[in-house]
Write a protein that holds these residues in place. Structure first.
Motif, short mmCIF file in Angstrom:
data_model
loop_
_atom_site.label_atom_id
_atom_site.label_comp_id
_atom_site.label_asym_id
_atom_site.label_seq_id
_atom_site.Cartn_x
_atom_site.Cartn_y
_atom_site.Cartn_z
N LEU A 182 3.47 0.14 33.22
CA LEU A 182 3.54 1.39 32.48
C LEU A 182 4.36 2.40 33.27
O LEU A 182 3.93 2.86 34.33
N MET A 183 5.53 2.72 32.77
CA MET A 183 6.37 3.72 33.44
C MET A 183 5.76 5.10 33.28
O MET A 183 5.09 5.40 32.29
N PRO A 184 5.97 5.99 34.26
CA PRO A 184 5.39 7.34 34.18
C PRO A 184 6.00 8.14 33.03
O PRO A 184 7.18 7.97 32.69
N PRO A 185 5.24 9.02 32.42
CA PRO A 185 5.73 9.80 31.27
C PRO A 185 6.72 10.87 31.68
O PRO A 185 6.81 11.26 32.86
N ALA A 186 7.45 11.37 30.69
CA ALA A 186 8.50 12.36 30.94
C ALA A 186 7.94 13.69 31.44
O ALA A 186 8.69 14.49 31.99
N GLY A 187 6.66 13.94 31.27
CA GLY A 187 6.07 15.18 31.75
C GLY A 187 5.86 15.23 33.24
O GLY A 187 5.45 16.25 33.79
N THR A 188 6.13 14.11 33.93
CA THR A 188 6.08 14.07 35.40
C THR A 188 7.52 14.09 35.92
O THR A 188 8.46 13.73 35.21
N ILE A 189 7.70 14.51 37.17
CA ILE A 189 9.05 14.56 37.72
C ILE A 189 9.62 13.16 37.88
O ILE A 189 10.78 12.89 37.53
N ILE A 190 8.82 12.23 38.40
CA ILE A 190 9.33 10.88 38.58
C ILE A 190 9.62 10.23 37.23
O ILE A 190 10.59 9.49 37.06
N TYR A 209 13.23 8.98 35.75
CA TYR A 209 13.33 7.65 35.16
C TYR A 209 13.93 7.73 33.75
O TYR A 209 14.81 6.94 33.39
N ARG A 210 13.47 8.67 32.96
CA ARG A 210 13.98 8.80 31.59
C ARG A 210 15.46 9.18 31.60
O ARG A 210 16.24 8.69 30.78
N TYR A 211 15.87 10.02 32.56
CA TYR A 211 17.29 10.38 32.65
C TYR A 211 18.14 9.14 32.94
O TYR A 211 19.21 8.96 32.37
N VAL A 212 17.64 8.29 33.85
CA VAL A 212 18.39 7.09 34.23
C VAL A 212 18.50 6.12 33.06
O VAL A 212 19.54 5.49 32.86
N THR A 213 17.45 5.97 32.28
CA THR A 213 17.45 4.97 31.22
C THR A 213 17.90 5.51 29.86
O THR A 213 18.33 4.74 29.01
N GLU A 214 17.81 6.84 29.67
CA GLU A 214 18.19 7.41 28.38
C GLU A 214 19.34 8.40 28.46
O GLU A 214 20.00 8.67 27.46
N ASN A 274 17.58 -1.81 30.57
CA ASN A 274 16.39 -1.84 29.72
C ASN A 274 15.41 -0.76 30.17
O ASN A 274 15.56 -0.19 31.26
N PRO A 275 14.37 -0.49 29.39
CA PRO A 275 13.38 0.52 29.80
C PRO A 275 12.66 0.19 31.12
O PRO A 275 12.09 1.09 31.72
N ASP A 276 12.69 -1.08 31.55
CA ASP A 276 12.03 -1.42 32.83
C ASP A 276 13.01 -1.44 33.99
O ASP A 276 12.70 -1.97 35.06
N LEU A 277 14.22 -0.84 33.81
CA LEU A 277 15.25 -0.75 34.85
C LEU A 277 15.96 -2.07 35.11
O LEU A 277 16.71 -2.19 36.08
#
Length: 461
Positions: free
Chosen positions: A376-384, A388-393, A329-332
């Protein structure tokens, strides 16, 4: 605040970071670690956060992906970065640590919380999770088969993936001939550098390559599909891609001058400090699958290593990871079990800080869930956030392990006359702005990030 019990499987960097995030929020943590009762092919102790490969947490340069990630994690109260600053040893622009000091600091930090308990046992079954609990699986790429089977049951429509990872040897400094091996960092002429450098002329380089090619290698099972992680290739695999590959990789001599000749060597091997006393050094980028007696023979051919003693030989081991975009899920948390979270390298990230970063996010997501709150997960414009987006998407093409890199960030419009260094600096500056805005959303102020930046400067991060 509602106090809850959070179970964490795995005492590596991701598991310890997740535990820290949960403990600081006032929850109780039970951390399960099967070592030392059941060891893995790569670990040698039962210590928490044992570093099994390099002792480097990569670059601290602010205009680099590893540097950006460190700044973001520091601002989010990362235990791993705090321990890294405490255990740091000289390594030029990289953050390298003394392994035992690093591990001890993390253990003592976690044990300072009365709600923390380590359980020395292998988890072979995941029980039903009640409303007041959550589980975080941070068992790493060397997860035991019993637990792998349990995880596979949570993602029946997705296959488990794997790749091969390798570690480099560690040498005794006193056994190195310092009349040949010289101290220097690339492009730094201000005195003794942070690295030992082994200079090779063309004939010595060619003889070394021939010896590596001829050496006996550790056999892998015939049925195993060998896929190496590109950022951690064994030297034998690099040589298979061309005899000059090492000279443009870990043996790159650029920026080094041999004091004996006054010239740049044909090739050079760099050795990095493993402890503050400088009694141990590791061979930078020299992961290998040669058999141990062959490592002793071949590496002793290098100038200055005729009588070298090994504290640890290099090795190759298989790492497992899940196809996370299919199952999380989006929350890992798992789509099939929303109170069981996945963290660390088993999610498909590669690297110490990357694994800890996903552990940090999983810990914060789990503590939010047990409090019936949103994180609130960090946005894609940050490295972390990009990791996170790579792992979930996922990304384009097959899902493979990923390091933090600027290519994960949103691209910038091309501007005429702007070179690559300027674009890179602008991209990093934009990423810092996005992260500052994210922190403001979390806390109502960007003050925490500014303090984190100041802390980085004070700690040398």
């Amino acid at each position: 605040m509602k106090k809850a019990l959070i179970h964490i499987v795995g005492g590596g960097l991701a598991g310890c970071e997740a535990a820290w995030q949960c403990l600081r929020a006032g929850h109780e943590v039970r951390l399960y670690e099967m070592r030392p009762h059941k060891m893995t092919p790569a670990h040698s102790t039962g210590d928490l956060a044992e570093l099994v490969c390099s002792n480097s947490l990569k670059s601290m340069l602010p205009d680099s992906a590893p540097g950006l990630l460190k700044g973001e994690m520091q601002a989010l109260d990362s235990l791993i970065l705090e321990a890294g600053a405490h255990a740091a040893v000289p390594a030029g622009q990289a953050l390298a640590v003394e392994r035992t000091v690093f591990s001890r600091y993390i253990r003592e930090a976690l044990e300072s919380f009365p709600g923390f308990k380590r359980i020395d046992a292998e988890v072979t079954e995941l029980p039903p999770v009640g409303e007041g609990e959550a589980w975080i699986i941070a068992s790493g790429p060397l997860t035991s088969q019993a637990l792998v089977d349990q995880l596979q049951g949570l993602c029946p429509d997705s296959r488990r993936l794997h790749f091969y990872d390798a570690i480099a040897p560690i040498l005794e400094t006193e056994s190195i001939d310092e009349s040949i091996v010289f101290r220097a960092s690339r492009y730094d002429d201000s005195g003794d550098g942070d690295y030992w450098n082994i200079p090779l002329n063309k004939e010595e380089y060619e003889a070394f390559v021939d010896a590596v090619i001829a050496a006996e290698k550790m056999p892998l099972h015939e049925f195993e599909d060998v896929a190496y992680f590109e950022s951690c290739l064994p030297i034998e695999v690099m040589i298979e891609r061309g005899r000059e590959t090492l000279r443009f990789g870990p043996m790159k001599p650029v920026g080094l001058i041999d004091p004996r000749t006054g010239h740049r060597p044909w090739a050079a091997v760099q050795l990095r400090m493993e402890n503050k006393e400088g009694t141990m050094v590791s061979m930078v980028g020299f992961q290998t699958k040669m058999k141990w007696p062959e490592q002793k023979r071949v590496f002793s051919m290098l100038p200055g290593l005729k009588d070298v003693e090994f504290f640890r030989y290099g090795s190759v081991h298989r790492n497992s990871y899940l196809k996370s975009p299919d199952v999380l899920n989006p929350d890992l948390s798992f789509k099939t079990a929303p109170r069981i979270f996945l963290a660390g390298q088993i999610t498909g990230v590669e690297g110490y800080t990357e694994s800890a970063a996903i552990g940090l996010l999983a810990g914060r997501a789990a503590r939010a869930k047990v409090q019936d709150a949103d994180f609130l997960m960090p946005p894609a414009g940050t490295i972390i956030g990009a990791l996170y987006r790579y792992v979930t998407e996922g990304g384009l093409g097959d899902f493979q392990p990923m390091n933090a890199n600027l290519g994960l960030l949103p691209g910038l419009p091309k501007q005429r006359g702007m070179g690559k260094p300027q674009r890179k600096a602008l991209q990093c500056a934009k990423s810092r702005e996005v992260f500052a805005a994210y922190l403001a959303q979390l806390s109502g102020s960007s003050q925490n990030y500014q303090q984190g930046e100041q802390g980085n400067a004070q700690a040398g991060l």
